[in-house]
Design an enzyme around this catalytic site. Structure first.
Site, short mmCIF file in Angstrom:
data_model
loop_
_atom_site.label_atom_id
_atom_site.label_comp_id
_atom_site.label_asym_id
_atom_site.label_seq_id
_atom_site.Cartn_x
_atom_site.Cartn_y
_atom_site.Cartn_z
N ASP A 133 0.86 -1.19 0.00
CA ASP A 133 0.00 0.00 0.00
C ASP A 133 0.89 1.23 0.00
OD1 ASP A 133 -2.26 -1.60 0.24
OD2 ASP A 133 -2.58 -1.16 2.36
N ARG A 156 -1.16 -0.54 -8.54
CA ARG A 156 -2.55 -0.20 -8.23
C ARG A 156 -2.62 1.33 -8.24
NH1 ARG A 156 -3.31 -0.76 -2.26
NH2 ARG A 156 -3.85 -2.95 -2.57
P1 FDA Z 1 -13.92 9.60 -4.94
O1 FDA Z 1 -13.46 9.93 -3.58
O2 FDA Z 1 -14.01 10.69 -5.95
O3 FDA Z 1 -15.30 8.87 -4.82
C1 FDA Z 1 -16.08 8.49 -5.95
C2 FDA Z 1 -17.37 7.87 -5.45
O4 FDA Z 1 -17.09 6.63 -4.82
C3 FDA Z 1 -18.11 8.68 -4.37
O5 FDA Z 1 -18.94 9.64 -4.93
C4 FDA Z 1 -18.84 7.60 -3.63
O6 FDA Z 1 -20.00 7.21 -4.35
C5 FDA Z 1 -17.88 6.44 -3.67
N1 FDA Z 1 -16.99 6.46 -2.48
C6 FDA Z 1 -15.70 6.84 -2.42
N2 FDA Z 1 -15.21 6.69 -1.19
C7 FDA Z 1 -16.20 6.20 -0.44
C8 FDA Z 1 -16.31 5.82 0.92
N3 FDA Z 1 -15.31 5.92 1.77
N4 FDA Z 1 -17.50 5.37 1.35
C9 FDA Z 1 -18.56 5.24 0.52
N5 FDA Z 1 -18.52 5.59 -0.80
C10 FDA Z 1 -17.36 6.04 -1.26
N6 FDA Z 1 -5.16 5.22 -0.84
C11 FDA Z 1 -3.86 5.39 -0.54
O7 FDA Z 1 -3.45 6.52 -0.25
N7 FDA Z 1 -3.00 4.33 -0.56
C12 FDA Z 1 -3.40 3.08 -0.91
O8 FDA Z 1 -2.58 2.16 -0.95
C13 FDA Z 1 -4.76 2.90 -1.25
N8 FDA Z 1 -5.23 1.66 -1.59
C14 FDA Z 1 -6.51 1.53 -2.08
C15 FDA Z 1 -6.95 0.31 -2.57
C16 FDA Z 1 -8.19 0.21 -3.17
C17 FDA Z 1 -8.63 -1.11 -3.72
C18 FDA Z 1 -9.03 1.35 -3.24
C19 FDA Z 1 -10.36 1.29 -3.91
C20 FDA Z 1 -8.63 2.54 -2.70
C21 FDA Z 1 -7.38 2.66 -2.10
N9 FDA Z 1 -6.95 3.84 -1.54
C22 FDA Z 1 -5.64 3.99 -1.20
C23 FDA Z 1 -7.95 4.92 -1.23
C24 FDA Z 1 -8.03 5.92 -2.35
O9 FDA Z 1 -6.84 6.67 -2.41
C25 FDA Z 1 -9.23 6.87 -2.16
O10 FDA Z 1 -9.07 7.58 -0.97
C26 FDA Z 1 -10.58 6.18 -2.14
O11 FDA Z 1 -10.63 5.13 -3.05
C27 FDA Z 1 -11.73 7.16 -2.48
O12 FDA Z 1 -11.54 7.67 -3.74
P2 FDA Z 1 -12.30 7.19 -5.06
O13 FDA Z 1 -11.25 6.88 -6.07
O14 FDA Z 1 -13.21 6.09 -4.79
O15 FDA Z 1 -13.00 8.49 -5.62
#
Ligand code: FDA
Length: 319
Positions: A130, A181
């Site tokens: 991560d 990732r």
């Molecule tokens: P964004 O925040 O724009 O959200 C898009 C939509 O997704 C929202 O409108 C909502 O519908 C849904 N959503 C997003 N977050 C949600 C939540 N918490 N609860 C409910 N709905 C939600 N970060 C990091 O710094 N280091 C890492 O190693 C990782 N590893 C990682 C693995 C995987 C498999 C994922 C999916 C994410 C990570 N992250 C991470 C976290 C990542 O950086 C980020 O903070 C979250 O994924 C939220 O961002 P989105 O890309 O989903 O988009």
């Protein structure tokens, strides 16, 4: 503002003591966390596998302050790898270097990672590191490069689109055979190192998606392993439908096969979208955390989406 407050609280020891002391917090965390122990997590993995989803398993823990805790975490991961082998679940593992002692002793941390990666290599399992706060990025890349030079090629990386440096880092590491990732980034960072505006983070996410997919096609568009242990070069980790749509369209435009484009999402978020993408033929991997150290993980999930705060507080009202 609220996001910033929640991220500050995620690393505060007094807030941790108070919030972890409320029993409703644990119940709220259970939306995102598979359970306290490995057997809970294996049950969740089996359920996800049965619906066509792959898993990456995370034993919660980060920023340990005593090296004995780091060594214990490494031993736990070796047992987790044993159980993946014994149960045959379709899963690899995700780890945090600060859980393995990065902030205490870099060489010791590297040795913990080495032991885990060696054990994982025996079963053909990828160990995904991560990516944590920006202070840890250089040492993360150094860990990957050091162990790769020793012949341990089963280590994957994660990269954050909110950091200005990520495109340059991705290009250099992809040329060295890294698999990534791609995520937006979940930590509190200053405008010196990270885009403050969400629109810029999203635009950079799409650019990084192109970089990853173009590099993966040039390398032969290797598919995800059917046993779920080894992901392809490009893993798009987001719940954002616009980012997912961009990745799909770019892949279609250049003839990149579905089986080489993995989508990843967090346990407890958008299971409908996970299933839909898997039914369309993409490998989809769910990040499943388990363990008792859920506090910072929960706070980051609350910070990402203010609506989750109401979800959290609703557990208090039901109490
Ligand atoms: P964004 O925040 O724009 O959200 C898009 C939509 O997704 C929202 O409108 C909502 O519908 C849904 N959503 C997003 N977050 C949600 C939540 N918490 N609860 C409910 N709905 C939600 N970060 C990091 O710094 N280091 C890492 O190693 C990782 N590893 C990682 C693995 C995987 C498999 C994922 C999916 C994410 C990570 N992250 C991470 C976290 C990542 O950086 C980020 O903070 C979250 O994924 C939220 O961002 P989105 O890309 O989903 O988009």
């Amino acid at each position: 503002m609220l996001k910033s407050l929640l991220l500050n609280l995620s690393s505060s020891s007094w807030a941790r003591r108070i919030i972890m002391g409320w029993s409703f917090s644990r119940r709220a965390a259970s939306r995102f966390v598979a359970g306290d122990v490995l057997t809970d997590a294996i049950k969740v993995i089996r359920r996800l596998n049965a619906t066509g989803l792959l898993v990456t398993l995370d034993h919660l823990g980060e920023n340990v302050t005593k090296f004995e805790e780091a060594s214990a975490a490494a031993r736990d991961y070796i047992e987790i790898l044993n159980q993946i082998e014994v149960t045959g679940v379709k899963s690899n593992i995700s780890i945090k270097l600060t859980q393995l002692g990065l902030n205490i002793d870099f060489e010791g941390c590297l040795d913990n990672l080495r032991r885990i990666a060696r054990k994982a290599a025996e079963s053909g399992i990828l160990v995904r590191i991560d990516i944590e706060d920006s202070q840890t990025v250089d040492q993360t890349w150094l860990s990957f490069r050091t162990l790769k030079d020793e012949g341990l090629t089963n280590i994957g990386l994660a990269i954050q689109s909110y950091l200005y440096r990520s495109q340059e880092d991705a290009r250099a590491l992809l040329a060295e055979g890294a698999r990534f990732r791609l995520c937006k980034g979940a930590y509190k960072e200053s405008a010196d190192v990270a885009f403050p505006r969400k629109a810029d983070v999203d635009a950079n996410y799409d650019s990084l998606t192109e970089i990853l997919i173009n590099s993966a096609i040039a390398a032969g568009a290797e598919p995800a392993a059917p046993d779920g242990r080894y992901p392809p070069v490009a893993a798009i980790a987001t719940h954002d439908p616009k980012r997912i749509s961009f990745a799909r369209k770019h892949a279609d435009r250049i003839g990149f096969p579905k089986h080489a484009l993995e989508f990843q999402m967090l346990h407890g978020i958008r299971n409908d979208l996970q299933i839909m993408l898997a039914e369309e033929g993409y490998p989809v991997r769910v990040y499943v955390p388990f363990g008792t150290e859920w506090y910072p993980y929960l706070m980051r999930r609350l910070a990402e989406r203010p609506a989750n705060l109401w979800f959290f507080l609703s557990h208090l009202l039901r109490y």
